[in-house]
Design a protein around this motif. Structure first.
Motif, PDB file in Angstrom:
ATOM      1  N   SER A  64      16.175  30.346 -66.006  1.00 26.65           N
ATOM      2  CA  SER A  64      17.018  29.990 -67.143  1.00 26.65           C
ATOM      3  C   SER A  64      18.436  29.741 -66.653  1.00 26.65           C
ATOM      4  O   SER A  64      18.928  30.398 -65.742  1.00 26.65           O
ATOM      5  CB  SER A  64      17.024  31.113 -68.172  1.00 26.65           C
ATOM      6  OG  SER A  64      15.723  31.365 -68.623  1.00 26.65           O
ATOM      7  N   MET A  65      19.109  28.758 -67.290  1.00 25.40           N
ATOM      8  CA  MET A  65      20.433  28.379 -66.828  1.00 25.40           C
ATOM      9  C   MET A  65      21.393  28.269 -68.005  1.00 25.40           C
ATOM     10  O   MET A  65      21.031  27.793 -69.072  1.00 25.40           O
ATOM     11  CB  MET A  65      20.366  27.026 -66.113  1.00 25.40           C
ATOM     12  CG  MET A  65      21.720  26.527 -65.643  1.00 25.40           C
ATOM     13  SD  MET A  65      21.647  24.920 -64.829  1.00 25.40           S
ATOM     14  CE  MET A  65      21.369  23.848 -66.222  1.00 25.40           C
ATOM     15  N   ASP A  66      22.611  28.722 -67.776  1.00 23.70           N
ATOM     16  CA  ASP A  66      23.725  28.474 -68.681  1.00 23.70           C
ATOM     17  C   ASP A  66      24.685  27.552 -67.951  1.00 23.70           C
ATOM     18  O   ASP A  66      24.876  27.672 -66.731  1.00 23.70           O
ATOM     19  CB  ASP A  66      24.463  29.773 -69.033  1.00 23.70           C
ATOM     20  CG  ASP A  66      23.662  30.674 -69.965  1.00 23.70           C
ATOM     21  OD1 ASP A  66      22.767  30.158 -70.656  1.00 23.70           O
ATOM     22  OD2 ASP A  66      23.944  31.885 -69.993  1.00 23.70           O
ATOM     23  N   LEU A  67      25.304  26.632 -68.683  1.00 26.83           N
ATOM     24  CA  LEU A  67      26.261  25.701 -68.100  1.00 26.83           C
ATOM     25  C   LEU A  67      27.482  25.655 -68.990  1.00 26.83           C
ATOM     26  O   LEU A  67      27.360  25.505 -70.208  1.00 26.83           O
ATOM     27  CB  LEU A  67      25.643  24.302 -67.981  1.00 26.83           C
ATOM     28  CG  LEU A  67      26.579  23.179 -67.537  1.00 26.83           C
ATOM     29  CD1 LEU A  67      27.041  23.387 -66.102  1.00 26.83           C
ATOM     30  CD2 LEU A  67      25.896  21.834 -67.680  1.00 26.83           C
ATOM     31  N   TYR A  68      28.657  25.825 -68.377  1.00 25.93           N
ATOM     32  CA  TYR A  68      29.888  25.718 -69.146  1.00 25.93           C
ATOM     33  C   TYR A  68      30.981  25.120 -68.276  1.00 25.93           C
ATOM     34  O   TYR A  68      30.851  25.036 -67.056  1.00 25.93           O
ATOM     35  CB  TYR A  68      30.311  27.078 -69.728  1.00 25.93           C
ATOM     36  CG  TYR A  68      30.543  28.172 -68.711  1.00 25.93           C
ATOM     37  CD1 TYR A  68      31.801  28.392 -68.154  1.00 25.93           C
ATOM     38  CD2 TYR A  68      29.506  29.008 -68.320  1.00 25.93           C
ATOM     39  CE1 TYR A  68      32.015  29.409 -67.242  1.00 25.93           C
ATOM     40  CE2 TYR A  68      29.707  30.023 -67.405  1.00 25.93           C
ATOM     41  CZ  TYR A  68      30.966  30.224 -66.867  1.00 25.93           C
ATOM     42  OH  TYR A  68      31.174  31.225 -65.955  1.00 25.93           O
ATOM     43  N   LYS A  69      32.041  24.696 -68.948  1.00 24.05           N
ATOM     44  CA  LYS A  69      33.183  24.109 -68.240  1.00 24.05           C
ATOM     45  C   LYS A  69      34.374  25.023 -68.435  1.00 24.05           C
ATOM     46  O   LYS A  69      34.657  25.485 -69.539  1.00 24.05           O
ATOM     47  CB  LYS A  69      33.485  22.721 -68.803  1.00 24.05           C
ATOM     48  CG  LYS A  69      34.604  21.999 -68.089  1.00 24.05           C
ATOM     49  CD  LYS A  69      34.795  20.593 -68.615  1.00 24.05           C
ATOM     50  CE  LYS A  69      35.364  20.663 -69.997  1.00 24.05           C
ATOM     51  NZ  LYS A  69      35.920  19.423 -70.497  1.00 24.05           N
ATOM     52  N   LYS A  70      35.076  25.306 -67.343  1.00 23.74           N
ATOM     53  CA  LYS A  70      36.271  26.145 -67.377  1.00 23.74           C
ATOM     54  C   LYS A  70      37.367  25.387 -66.646  1.00 23.74           C
ATOM     55  O   LYS A  70      37.362  25.312 -65.423  1.00 23.74           O
ATOM     56  CB  LYS A  70      35.985  27.487 -66.704  1.00 23.74           C
ATOM     57  CG  LYS A  70      37.131  28.460 -66.777  1.00 23.74           C
ATOM     58  CD  LYS A  70      36.749  29.792 -66.166  1.00 23.74           C
ATOM     59  CE  LYS A  70      37.896  30.771 -66.274  1.00 23.74           C
ATOM     60  NZ  LYS A  70      37.548  32.050 -65.667  1.00 23.74           N
ATOM     61  N   GLY A  71      38.266  24.773 -67.409  1.00 22.90           N
ATOM     62  CA  GLY A  71      39.301  23.937 -66.803  1.00 22.90           C
ATOM     63  C   GLY A  71      38.681  22.700 -66.180  1.00 22.90           C
ATOM     64  O   GLY A  71      37.947  21.964 -66.841  1.00 22.90           O
ATOM     65  N   ASP A  72      38.930  22.499 -64.899  1.00 24.99           N
ATOM     66  CA  ASP A  72      38.400  21.339 -64.171  1.00 24.99           C
ATOM     67  C   ASP A  72      37.175  21.695 -63.338  1.00 24.99           C
ATOM     68  O   ASP A  72      36.885  21.034 -62.343  1.00 24.99           O
ATOM     69  CB  ASP A  72      39.478  20.754 -63.252  1.00 24.99           C
ATOM     70  CG  ASP A  72      40.586  20.078 -64.029  1.00 24.99           C
ATOM     71  OD1 ASP A  72      40.344  19.682 -65.181  1.00 24.99           O
ATOM     72  OD2 ASP A  72      41.700  19.938 -63.488  1.00 24.99           O
ATOM     73  N   VAL A  73      36.460  22.747 -63.739  1.00 25.92           N
ATOM     74  CA  VAL A  73      35.300  23.214 -62.975  1.00 25.92           C
ATOM     75  C   VAL A  73      34.132  23.422 -63.930  1.00 25.92           C
ATOM     76  O   VAL A  73      34.286  23.973 -65.021  1.00 25.92           O
ATOM     77  CB  VAL A  73      35.633  24.542 -62.252  1.00 25.92           C
ATOM     78  CG1 VAL A  73      34.425  25.112 -61.555  1.00 25.92           C
ATOM     79  CG2 VAL A  73      36.762  24.351 -61.257  1.00 25.92           C
ATOM     80  N   PHE A  74      32.957  22.965 -63.520  1.00 24.39           N
ATOM     81  CA  PHE A  74      31.728  23.270 -64.236  1.00 24.39           C
ATOM     82  C   PHE A  74      31.099  24.474 -63.550  1.00 24.39           C
ATOM     83  O   PHE A  74      31.143  24.602 -62.321  1.00 24.39           O
ATOM     84  CB  PHE A  74      30.753  22.092 -64.190  1.00 24.39           C
ATOM     85  CG  PHE A  74      31.171  20.945 -65.066  1.00 24.39           C
ATOM     86  CD1 PHE A  74      30.797  20.903 -66.398  1.00 24.39           C
ATOM     87  CD2 PHE A  74      31.938  19.919 -64.561  1.00 24.39           C
ATOM     88  CE1 PHE A  74      31.170  19.856 -67.207  1.00 24.39           C
ATOM     89  CE2 PHE A  74      32.328  18.865 -65.364  1.00 24.39           C
ATOM     90  CZ  PHE A  74      31.945  18.827 -66.689  1.00 24.39           C
TER      91      PHE A  74
END
Length: 147
Positions: free
Chosen positions: A28-38
């Motif tokens: 299972s995977m979660d994906l998010y963006k934090k500033g200029d980084v995924f």
């Protein structure tokens, strides 16, 4: 003529998809963006960190890992619900990522991939220089009248 704007973040989110593999359901995977980084966090409980293999071929990132179970002639299984063997997950990466700067860390059964946005894909301002034509910078006098 209509012009379309390119949003590298939207393009990345559209292209960052998981490709099913025979035993990827346990990853299972979660994906998010934090500033200029995924950031992708992939669950890998019980996996030997030494078995984790991550590679990139063109724009396909592949994560493989192996979980082994107890084995031996004197083992009699009563219940066996946890899958073992090799697990894999493939991700198609967008063009706006700095694939040479991807980092990975494994902690508490979670693989954390940090995928930075490439500098050339980040939004930026372009300044406009105001150029004054030297012919029109100062009025010239012709026959005593200013033009």
């Amino acid at each position: 003529m209509a012009t379309a704007t390119f949003d590298p973040f939207r393009e990345f989110e559209r292209l960052f998809t998981g490709v099913a593999t025979p035993q990827s359901s346990n990853l299972s995977m979660d994906l998010y963006k934090k500033g200029d980084v995924f950031v992708a966090e992939i669950d890998m409980p019980g996996v030997d960190p030494a078995s984790i293999d991550i590679d990139i071929d063109d724009r396909t990132l592949t994560v493989r890992a192996e979980r082994s179970s107890v084995s031996g002639e004197d083992i009699e299984w009563l219940t066996r619900e946890r899958r073992n063997g090799t697990f894999a997950r493939q991700l198609t990466l967008g063009r706006g990522l700095a694939t040479d700067r991807i980092e990975a860390a494994y902690e508490d059964g979670v693989l954390k991939l940090t995928l930075p946005v490439a500098e050339e894909a980040k939004p930026r301002k372009i300044s406009v220089n105001h150029v004054i034509n030297s012919d029109t910078a100062e009025p010239k006098e012709v026959d005593g009248a200013a033009q």
